[in-house]
Design an enzyme around this catalytic site. Structure first.
Site, mmCIF file in Angstrom:
data_model
loop_
_atom_site.group_PDB
_atom_site.id
_atom_site.type_symbol
_atom_site.label_atom_id
_atom_site.label_comp_id
_atom_site.label_asym_id
_atom_site.label_seq_id
_atom_site.Cartn_x
_atom_site.Cartn_y
_atom_site.Cartn_z
ATOM 1 N N CYS A 176 12.001 -2.173 62.304
ATOM 2 C CA CYS A 176 12.534 -0.904 61.822
ATOM 3 C C CYS A 176 11.980 0.308 62.570
ATOM 4 C CB CYS A 176 12.268 -0.760 60.326
ATOM 5 S SG CYS A 176 12.876 -2.170 59.385
ATOM 6 N N HIS A 316 10.298 7.984 56.412
ATOM 7 C CA HIS A 316 10.739 6.589 56.490
ATOM 8 C C HIS A 316 11.290 6.166 55.123
ATOM 9 C CE1 HIS A 316 10.983 2.589 58.116
ATOM 10 N NE2 HIS A 316 10.179 2.083 57.189
ATOM 11 N N HIS A 353 19.106 1.436 54.457
ATOM 12 C CA HIS A 353 18.204 1.204 55.586
ATOM 13 C C HIS A 353 18.987 0.582 56.733
ATOM 14 C CE1 HIS A 353 14.785 0.593 57.945
ATOM 15 N NE2 HIS A 353 13.939 0.076 57.065
#
Length: 426
Positions: A176, A316, A353
């Protein structure tokens, strides 16, 4: 002095917009990109919720570019889009969109000094999954190009063919944090390897059902409470958050050296001040305050920026119980009393996400907000976690003229990478 690097082009493709203006407007309106998965059957998958782009109209996007790009470019694009795997099609369309946004089709540059960096790995997972099913049913009926189209490098190769980029092309896998790691390499290509233009392609990760189910079994993603209310499933900082929501989404960033951009009269979105990376020394998805705080402090030090100069953190904030709080604790450790003056928001509350491309998609979101002087809210915070004592833009869009943005990205495997941007004022 090190070359100064700027962002001169961007593009995006998410379930709430595939144009920069549309994407920004959807963020400001608090629209959720999340729905129930349509890309694959979920009858045997615990989590039914995701950001689904599987019905995206590729042909309409291709047609919209026909009169806006050179004929030879569109011919190559049309030819390849008709052949390759689904997510590779999206990478090419975003790349052309980003190159167009940067005004580079009309610019004088050396194709041999044009780099393409693709952020992500295991990108064509559903294509590979379906190919294996077909192989089990009848081996001779698999796609004859499976051995090529299954490769992540096909994204880089196809983008380079469409744009006729003849400089370095490669893929960067860092879970990620892939988007920021690729950004870091793009900076290096310009500063140290003679590249004139570097495009970061945050490719769309095409999830297979086995991927989503495995993440649910591991406890990483939401599946217990919101399968019937997908728009509420991603809820950073809320007491009922239970895991992230995987989502399709991609974006591109075009980077150039500042003086070159000025000479050609390019529109400049922002200056890239730096990008730092480290690791936690732990392969498990367990965010660590020490590693996150260190890499934030590192990018500030390397960029010569004081903590008090930063005014906006594009977080994030994945909507996991541990991750959201670990990031905020890290921010407070680095910024001290100034942390309470920061504006922080969570793009994943709307986008879900986007995994490998998340840093790139969310950087585009952040830079659009900087230009607009307005920050989107973090949605779905019905009951704020009592430990959240910083400004996370819960109430609604916030008027804020940001000067310096910190973009956090933390990936599985303890991979941390943080970038820093400054508004460009000429």
């Amino acid at each position: 002095m090190s070359k100064r690097i700027v962002v001169t082009g961007m593009s995006v493709n998410t379930a709430i917009g595939d144009t920069l203006d549309g994407f920004r407007d959807s963020l400001m309106a608090g629209r959720s990109a999340l729905s129930n998965w349509k890309a694959f059957a979920t009858d045997r998958v615990y989590s039914k919720v995701g950001g689904d782009l599987s019905h995206y109209d590729v042909d309409a996007k291709l047609a919209s570019l026909q009169d806006r790009v050179p004929a030879d470019v569109h011919k190559r694009l049309r030819k390849l889009v008709g052949r390759v795997a689904w997510t590779t099609k999206l990478s090419m369309l975003m790349a052309v969109d980003g190159w167009l946004d940067a005004g580079l089709f009309d610019a004088d540059y050396d194709p041999g000094k044009q780099a393409v960096l693709v952020a992500g790995h295991n990108l064509n997972a559903l294509y590979q999954y379906n190919s294996r099913i077909q192989f089990e049913e009848e081996p001779d009926f698999i796609d004859g190009m499976t051995s090529l189209y299954s490769l992540d490098t096909d994204h880089a190769g196809c983008v380079s063919e469409v744009l006729q980029a003849r400089g370095p092309i490669y893929t960067m896998g860092a879970a990620c944090a892939s988007g920021n790691i690729s950004l870091r390499s793009a900076i290096d290509e310009i500063r140290h390897h003679g590249v004139q233009t570097a495009m970061v392609v945050g490719a769309v990760l095409e999830f297979a059902p086995v991927d989503v189910h495995a993440m649910a079994i591991m406890g990483a993603i939401t599946f217990q409470s919101f399968n019937d209310e997908p728009a509420r499933a991603s809820r950073p900082y809320d007491t009922r958050r239970e895991g992230f929501v995987p989502a399709h989404g991609g974006a591109t960033l075009v980077l150039e050296e500042l003086d070159a951009a000025r000479r050609r009269g390019a529109r400049i979105y922002a200056e890239v001040l730096g990008c730092a990376a480290n690791s936690d020394g732990n392969h498990l998805p367990q965010p660590h305050e020490d590693g996150q705080a260190y890499v934030m402090a590192q990018v500030l030090e390397e960029s010569g920026v004081k903590p008090s100069d930063v005014d906006y953190v594009n977080a994030h904030a994945t909507s996991t119980p541990l991750g959201d709080l670990t990031e905020l604790r890290s921010i407070k450790r680095v910024f001290g009393d100034h942390a309470r003056r920061l504006k922080i928001n969570a793009p994943k509350s709307m986008l879900g996400h986007c995994c490998w491309s998340a840093p790139t998609v969310e950087t585009v979101a952040g830079l659009l907000q900087m230009r607009a002087g307005r920050l989107h809210r973090s949605i779905n915070i019905d009951e704020l976690d009592p430990e959240v004592d910083l400004e996370v833009c819960r109430e609604g869009p916030v008027d804020h003229r940001s000067r310096v943005m910190l973009k956090n990205s933390f990936g599985f495997g303890g991979i941390n990478c943080v970038s820093l941007f400054r508004a460009y004022e000429g």
